[in-house]
Each structure stands twice: as C-alpha cells, then as structure tokens.
Write an enzyme that holds these catalytic residues in place. Structure first.
Site, PDB file in Angstrom:
ATOM      1  N   THR A   1       5.366  -6.617 -10.205  1.00  0.00           N
ATOM      2  CA  THR A   1       6.655  -6.021  -9.885  1.00  0.00           C
ATOM      3  C   THR A   1       7.513  -7.076  -9.194  1.00  0.00           C
ATOM      4  O   THR A   1       7.086  -7.653  -8.196  1.00  0.00           O
ATOM      5  CB  THR A   1       6.447  -4.805  -8.960  1.00  0.00           C
ATOM      6  OG1 THR A   1       5.561  -3.891  -9.618  1.00  0.00           O
ATOM      7  CG2 THR A   1       7.760  -4.109  -8.660  1.00  0.00           C
TER       8      THR A   1
ATOM      9  N   ASP B   1      -4.754   1.199  -9.620  1.00  0.00           N
ATOM     10  CA  ASP B   1      -4.039   0.675 -10.783  1.00  0.00           C
ATOM     11  C   ASP B   1      -4.369  -0.794 -11.036  1.00  0.00           C
ATOM     12  O   ASP B   1      -3.588  -1.695 -10.747  1.00  0.00           O
ATOM     13  CB  ASP B   1      -2.534   0.864 -10.640  1.00  0.00           C
ATOM     14  CG  ASP B   1      -1.797   0.578 -11.945  1.00  0.00           C
ATOM     15  OD1 ASP B   1      -2.471   0.358 -12.974  1.00  0.00           O
ATOM     16  OD2 ASP B   1      -0.559   0.561 -11.923  1.00  0.00           O
TER      17      ASP B   1
ATOM     18  N   ASP C   1      -0.560  -6.816  -8.965  1.00  0.00           N
ATOM     19  CA  ASP C   1       0.524  -5.829  -8.844  1.00  0.00           C
ATOM     20  C   ASP C   1       0.381  -5.042  -7.544  1.00  0.00           C
ATOM     21  O   ASP C   1       0.444  -3.815  -7.536  1.00  0.00           O
ATOM     22  CB  ASP C   1       0.529  -4.894 -10.053  1.00  0.00           C
ATOM     23  CG  ASP C   1       1.860  -4.148 -10.203  1.00  0.00           C
ATOM     24  OD1 ASP C   1       2.871  -4.626  -9.645  1.00  0.00           O
ATOM     25  OD2 ASP C   1       1.889  -3.105 -10.866  1.00  0.00           O
TER      26      ASP C   1
ATOM     27  N   LYS D   1       1.675  -3.395  -4.491  1.00  0.00           N
ATOM     28  CA  LYS D   1       2.939  -2.819  -4.041  1.00  0.00           C
ATOM     29  C   LYS D   1       2.603  -1.476  -3.408  1.00  0.00           C
ATOM     30  O   LYS D   1       1.501  -0.958  -3.582  1.00  0.00           O
ATOM     31  CB  LYS D   1       3.917  -2.663  -5.200  1.00  0.00           C
ATOM     32  CG  LYS D   1       3.409  -1.772  -6.325  1.00  0.00           C
ATOM     33  CD  LYS D   1       4.378  -1.761  -7.486  1.00  0.00           C
ATOM     34  CE  LYS D   1       3.824  -0.904  -8.621  1.00  0.00           C
ATOM     35  NZ  LYS D   1       4.717  -0.901  -9.775  1.00  0.00           N
TER      36      LYS D   1
ATOM     37  N   ASN E   1       0.801   1.266  -5.319  1.00  0.00           N
ATOM     38  CA  ASN E   1      -0.583   1.048  -5.721  1.00  0.00           C
ATOM     39  C   ASN E   1      -1.544   1.005  -4.536  1.00  0.00           C
ATOM     40  O   ASN E   1      -2.649   0.483  -4.645  1.00  0.00           O
ATOM     41  CB  ASN E   1      -0.701  -0.246  -6.535  1.00  0.00           C
ATOM     42  CG  ASN E   1      -0.059  -0.120  -7.890  1.00  0.00           C
ATOM     43  OD1 ASN E   1       0.127   0.974  -8.396  1.00  0.00           O
ATOM     44  ND2 ASN E   1       0.294  -1.236  -8.487  1.00  0.00           N
TER      45      ASN E   1
END
Length: 79
Positions: A39, A22, A4, A6, A9
């Site tokens: 995501t 995260d 994840d 992005k 994060n």
C-alpha cells in the site's frame, strides 16, 4: 516478508495479542525483491525503487506506529 503491513492488516485477539493477517503479498527470499507490492502510504522508498528486502517491513511498521501516536500519516503531500 509480509510486504503489506498497514493498520487494516493488524488485528488484536481477545487475549490482547497482536496478529498480522492477509499474507497474500508475502514472500520468502534471501535476495532483494524487485516487484512493487504493498500500500503506497506504508511503502518504503526502496520498494518504489524496485530493490528491497525484509527491512521494508520495518519501515511500514514505523509508519503504522507513527500514525497510531500522532493520528496522521508521516508524509503529507501531493506526490
């Protein structure tokens, strides 16, 4: 695998060190994973197809870097 990556994060410390946060979707596996996680805007095509490995994190990082440089997500569209 983080799964994840992005902008939300990624944090920068007071010493200007970049840190990933995260790790709720993180996984360790030598085999290909099949669960769709992450995501959508930053997800590699292999993740959507359901057979991916650690290279999917490199795709996500590339999307983040492209967005930082251009100010736009690399893929614009309705689907």
């Amino acid at each position: 695998m983080h799964r994840d990556i992005k902008p939300d994060n990624i944090m920068i410390t007071e010493e200007n060190t970049v840190r990933l946060i995260d790790f709720g979707l993180a996984a360790t596996s030598q085999a290909k994973l099949t669960a769709v996680a992450g995501t959508p805007y930053y997800m590699a095509p292999e993740v959507i197809k359901g057979k991916y490995g650690a290279q999917s994190d490199l795709w996500s990082l590339g999307v983040v870097l492209y967005t930082l440089v251009s100010g736009y997500l690399p893929f614009q569209g309705d689907n």
